[in-house]
Scaffold this motif. Structure first.
Motif, PDB file in Angstrom:
ATOM      1  N   THR A 189      13.295  -7.412  10.211  1.00 20.69           N
ATOM      2  CA  THR A 189      12.509  -7.150   9.007  1.00 20.69           C
ATOM      3  C   THR A 189      12.272  -5.658   8.786  1.00 20.69           C
ATOM      4  O   THR A 189      11.828  -5.262   7.713  1.00 20.69           O
ATOM      5  N   GLU A 190      12.539  -4.848   9.813  1.00 19.26           N
ATOM      6  CA  GLU A 190      12.478  -3.380   9.648  1.00 19.26           C
ATOM      7  C   GLU A 190      13.329  -2.703  10.714  1.00 19.26           C
ATOM      8  O   GLU A 190      13.351  -3.151  11.866  1.00 19.26           O
ATOM      9  N   ASN A 191      13.982  -1.624  10.299  1.00 16.42           N
ATOM     10  CA  ASN A 191      14.669  -0.710  11.216  1.00 16.42           C
ATOM     11  C   ASN A 191      15.048   0.507  10.378  1.00 16.42           C
ATOM     12  O   ASN A 191      15.548   0.362   9.273  1.00 16.42           O
TER      13      ASN A 191
ATOM     14  N   LEU B 139       2.403 -12.405   9.180  1.00 12.95           N
ATOM     15  CA  LEU B 139       1.691 -11.159   9.482  1.00 12.95           C
ATOM     16  C   LEU B 139       2.695 -10.079   9.829  1.00 12.95           C
ATOM     17  O   LEU B 139       3.610 -10.319  10.614  1.00 12.95           O
ATOM     18  N   ASN B 140       2.511  -8.886   9.281  1.00 12.22           N
ATOM     19  CA  ASN B 140       3.353  -7.774   9.684  1.00 12.22           C
ATOM     20  C   ASN B 140       2.731  -7.060  10.880  1.00 12.22           C
ATOM     21  O   ASN B 140       1.598  -6.568  10.807  1.00 12.22           O
ATOM     22  N   GLU B 141       3.477  -7.007  11.958  1.00 11.64           N
ATOM     23  CA  GLU B 141       3.104  -6.209  13.135  1.00 11.64           C
ATOM     24  C   GLU B 141       1.648  -6.386  13.539  1.00 11.64           C
ATOM     25  O   GLU B 141       0.868  -5.435  13.574  1.00 11.64           O
ATOM     26  N   GLN B 142       1.328  -7.617  13.888  1.00  9.82           N
ATOM     27  CA  GLN B 142      -0.020  -7.903  14.390  1.00  9.82           C
ATOM     28  C   GLN B 142      -0.350  -7.007  15.584  1.00  9.82           C
ATOM     29  O   GLN B 142      -1.490  -6.557  15.750  1.00  9.82           O
TER      30      GLN B 142
ATOM     31  N   GLN C  57       6.116  13.606   4.348  1.00 16.42           N
ATOM     32  CA  GLN C  57       7.165  14.452   4.929  1.00 16.42           C
ATOM     33  C   GLN C  57       8.097  13.648   5.842  1.00 16.42           C
ATOM     34  O   GLN C  57       9.231  14.038   6.075  1.00 16.42           O
ATOM     35  N   LYS C  58       7.598  12.519   6.346  1.00 12.24           N
ATOM     36  CA  LYS C  58       8.437  11.654   7.171  1.00 12.24           C
ATOM     37  C   LYS C  58       9.033  10.598   6.235  1.00 12.24           C
ATOM     38  O   LYS C  58       8.337   9.684   5.788  1.00 12.24           O
ATOM     39  N   ARG C  59      10.328  10.723   5.948  1.00 11.25           N
ATOM     40  CA  ARG C  59      10.938   9.867   4.929  1.00 11.25           C
ATOM     41  C   ARG C  59      11.896   8.852   5.549  1.00 11.25           C
ATOM     42  O   ARG C  59      12.546   9.150   6.541  1.00 11.25           O
ATOM     43  N   TYR C  60      11.986   7.694   4.923  1.00 13.79           N
ATOM     44  CA  TYR C  60      12.812   6.610   5.456  1.00 13.79           C
ATOM     45  C   TYR C  60      13.813   6.037   4.456  1.00 13.79           C
ATOM     46  O   TYR C  60      14.690   5.278   4.830  1.00 13.79           O
ATOM     47  N   GLY C  61      13.649   6.334   3.161  1.00 18.20           N
ATOM     48  CA  GLY C  61      14.347   5.565   2.131  1.00 18.20           C
ATOM     49  C   GLY C  61      15.831   5.846   1.954  1.00 18.20           C
ATOM     50  O   GLY C  61      16.364   6.843   2.442  1.00 18.20           O
TER      51      GLY C  61
ATOM     52  N   TYR D  61       0.846 -10.386   4.638  1.00 20.54           N
ATOM     53  CA  TYR D  61      -0.179  -9.429   5.071  1.00 20.54           C
ATOM     54  C   TYR D  61       0.452  -8.214   5.723  1.00 20.54           C
ATOM     55  O   TYR D  61       1.026  -8.309   6.805  1.00 20.54           O
ATOM     56  N   HIS D  62       0.369  -7.094   5.029  1.00 23.21           N
ATOM     57  CA  HIS D  62       0.841  -5.835   5.599  1.00 23.21           C
ATOM     58  C   HIS D  62      -0.344  -4.864   5.621  1.00 23.21           C
ATOM     59  O   HIS D  62      -0.308  -3.804   4.992  1.00 23.21           O
ATOM     60  N   TRP D  63      -1.423  -5.308   6.242  1.00 22.38           N
ATOM     61  CA  TRP D  63      -2.541  -4.456   6.684  1.00 22.38           C
ATOM     62  C   TRP D  63      -3.633  -4.134   5.685  1.00 22.38           C
ATOM     63  O   TRP D  63      -4.658  -3.576   6.066  1.00 22.38           O
TER      64      TRP D  63
ATOM     65  N   TYR E  78       0.824  -1.216   0.000  1.00 24.49           N
ATOM     66  CA  TYR E  78       0.000   0.000   0.000  1.00 24.49           C
ATOM     67  C   TYR E  78       0.855   1.262   0.000  1.00 24.49           C
ATOM     68  O   TYR E  78       0.454   2.293  -0.536  1.00 24.49           O
ATOM     69  N   GLN E  79       2.034   1.164   0.576  1.00 20.77           N
ATOM     70  CA  GLN E  79       2.866   2.351   0.744  1.00 20.77           C
ATOM     71  C   GLN E  79       3.691   2.699  -0.494  1.00 20.77           C
ATOM     72  O   GLN E  79       4.209   3.810  -0.582  1.00 20.77           O
ATOM     73  N   VAL E  80       3.855   1.735  -1.396  1.00 20.66           N
ATOM     74  CA  VAL E  80       4.672   2.020  -2.590  1.00 20.66           C
ATOM     75  C   VAL E  80       3.972   1.837  -3.930  1.00 20.66           C
ATOM     76  O   VAL E  80       4.270   2.555  -4.891  1.00 20.66           O
TER      77      VAL E  80
ATOM     78  N   LEU F 221       4.853   6.239   1.215  1.00 18.05           N
ATOM     79  CA  LEU F 221       3.773   6.867   1.965  1.00 18.05           C
ATOM     80  C   LEU F 221       3.732   6.297   3.380  1.00 18.05           C
ATOM     81  O   LEU F 221       3.589   5.088   3.553  1.00 18.05           O
ATOM     82  N   SER F 222       3.882   7.175   4.369  1.00 20.26           N
ATOM     83  CA  SER F 222       3.708   6.713   5.745  1.00 20.26           C
ATOM     84  C   SER F 222       2.205   6.764   6.036  1.00 20.26           C
ATOM     85  O   SER F 222       1.559   7.765   5.765  1.00 20.26           O
ATOM     86  N   TRP F 223       1.665   5.672   6.548  1.00 22.07           N
ATOM     87  CA  TRP F 223       0.205   5.514   6.715  1.00 22.07           C
ATOM     88  C   TRP F 223      -0.464   6.780   7.253  1.00 22.07           C
ATOM     89  O   TRP F 223      -1.479   7.216   6.729  1.00 22.07           O
ATOM     90  N   LEU F 224       0.138   7.316   8.328  1.00 21.40           N
ATOM     91  CA  LEU F 224      -0.506   8.450   8.999  1.00 21.40           C
ATOM     92  C   LEU F 224       0.284   9.736   8.871  1.00 21.40           C
ATOM     93  O   LEU F 224      -0.151  10.781   9.351  1.00 21.40           O
TER      94      LEU F 224
END
Ligand code: BG6
Length: 478
Positions: free
Chosen positions: A377-379, A168-171, A438-442, A123-125, A22-24, A431-434
């Motif tokens: 799986t994420e940091n 599941l991602n972050e149940q 403006q909040k970038r990670y890449g 599953y990522h939400w 969903y984010q990309v 895209l950060s869900w919420l």
């Protein structure tokens, strides 16, 4: 413990990076894709930062070849991405949408062609909206069968090609944010329903892991848990107990179930007293105990520091989704713990505590408690980035963050942890869900913002080159 020399990363260590559909992807209605709960939720006014949605996102659906070429040039060994359930089964079940499956077949083939190990999150939400409408999604046990069928379809489609699967991602995040804080779909605030949903998600997770093993799939499968290790604010025994409460209710409550098939005792007592405990039916415990993940995936961003919180104390407070430092509210669970500021660590502009040592602590706790291999799986660091006039992004703050966390992993490996790989969040900006864009990670900057009218051009950040050299020398000089 201080080591005189650190153990080297294994030669097959998976230096990776991650994203979620969903984010990309964007292409939210293309090639027969069905509507997901996120496609619906983002259209409710006020739910996301400046009303952003993933209709276009960073257009990875049409630009995946360009993105993979950048990964190849960087030397990336693994790419973790999620599959959108609604591309495979537009209404959650029934006939496979071949065009949707074909997209992921091309993506996986392109990764393999470029010597990049694909890691698939099932599953990522982005639950099919049809299942939400039909039976309230995760609130019905029907989802166990539907999720297992969806997973089985993907296992068979990618047998021998995909060797790392995340169930599941972050149940813990999608259940809490969806059913307690109402900031994710379906926007509910009801602890009883949250713990009921969570129990069903545990059963679905176990069922999918068992299916993977029954089918004798080559490769490994495990869930990804958002682990925030808990500290006490000081040595006052009341605060130490608060930290124990937080660890039991916020961490062991998921990890113990994944790894042992059992809920932690004190946390469950607390839920029973509140009237929030899930209904455990005959056969549930057997199912949970029978499923054996091959690794535990963890998404690590920060630690939490805790203090005593009386029964009439602080409850859930607002999260900082604006990027204005200090705007998050106090939060806690009355009678259990409250979160307080750790005076020893820095915070991001979104008030996330920066604590690389916490990652080492996380890896050690998991290793001692469960004796399992771990896949990170994420940091990563979500921050404002600036594209200069000559199209550069000098993100030395991200390099510092990542370098310190890689060092913490190396130390944990030297302490005896088995770590299979490290996926940064995220590969490209997304895209950060919420929090919009403006909040970038890449590692790769994408010209996209809240107006959603950017050129979508990709630019390599300084951190891109830094990771390239880390991978090249297998983390030797960290
Ligand atoms: C994790 C999720 O919770 O953290 C990602 O798995 C998410 O999907 C990431 O984007 C960062 O969170 P945020 O809120 O800063 O986008």
């Amino acid at each position: 413990m201080e080591h005189q020399t650190l153990t080297s990363f294994p030669n097959d260590f998976l230096w990776g990076s991650a994203s979620a559909a969903y984010q990309v992807e964007g292409a939210w209605q293309e090639d027969g894709k069905g509507e997901s709960v996120w496609d619906r939720f983002v259209r409710i006014p006020g739910k996301t930062f400046k009303g952003t949605n993933g209709d276009l996102a960073v257009d990875h659906y049409h630009r995946f070849q360009e993105d993979i070429a950048l990964m190849k040039e960087q030397g990336l060994k693994a790419y973790r991405f999620s599959i959108a359930w609604t591309r495979i089964f537009p209404t959650g079940r029934g006939e496979v949408n071949q065009a949707g499956l074909a997209f992921y077949q091309e993506l996986v083939d392109e990764l393999i062609k470029n010597d990049i190990e694909p890691m698939v999150t099932l599953y990522h939400w982005d639950l099919p909206q049809a299942l939400q409408d039909e039976y309230n999604g995760w609130e019905s046990r029907q989802i166990i069968e539907d999720f297992t069928k969806y997973a089985e379809t993907l296992f068979e489609a990618f047998r021998g090609k995909v060797h790392y699967w995340i169930s599941l991602n972050e149940q813990n995040v999608f259940t809490s944010l969806g059913y307690l804080l109402a900031v994710h779909p379906p926007g509910v605030t009801d602890p009883k329903r949250m713990y009921a949903v969570n129990h069903i998600a545990n059963l679905a997770n176990a069922s999918v892991i068992n299916k993977f093993h029954e089918l004798k799939m080559p490769g490994k499968i495990g869930p990804s848990f958002a682990y925030t290790p808990n500290y006490p604010i000081n040595s006052d025994p009341k605060n130490i107990l608060a930290a124990e409460n937080a660890e039991d209710l916020m961490a062991n409550y998921w990890m113990d179930v994944y790894m042992w098939g059992k809920y932690p005792i004190a946390a469950m007592k607390f839920l029973e007293e509140q009237g929030w405990a899930p209904t455990i039916e005959a056969g549930d415990e057997e199912l949970l105990e029978s499923a054996k993940p091959d690794f535990l995936g963890i998404n690590y961003y920060q630690t939490a520091t805790n203090a005593f919180n009386p029964l009439d104390g602080v409850g859930a407070g607002k999260m900082n989704t604006t990027g204005k430092k200090g705007s998050s509210e106090e939060t806690g669970v009355p009678g259990m713990y409250k979160k307080v500021e750790n005076p020893f660590v820095e915070r991001t502009n979104w008030d996330w505590e920066i604590d690389p040592e916490g990652l080492r602590i996380a890896l050690r706790r998991i290793t001692s408690r469960y004796r399992t291999p771990i896949l990170i799986t994420e940091n990563g660091l979500g921050e404002y980035d600036k594209l200069t006039d000559d199209k550069k992004i000098h993100d030395e703050y991200r390099i510092n963050y990542l370098a310190n966390h890689v060092k913490a992993i190396k130390e944990a490996i030297s302490d005896g942890a088995t770590v299979l790989g490290y996926c940064t969040w995220s590969y490209t900006d997304l895209l950060s869900w919420l929090n919009g864009y403006q909040k970038r990670y890449g590692f790769v900057y994408v010209d996209q913002d809240e107006t959603q009218e950017g050129s979508l051009e990709r630019y390599k950040k300084d951190s891109y080159y830094w990771y390239q050299s880390v991978i090249k020398e297998n983390g030797e000089s960290i």
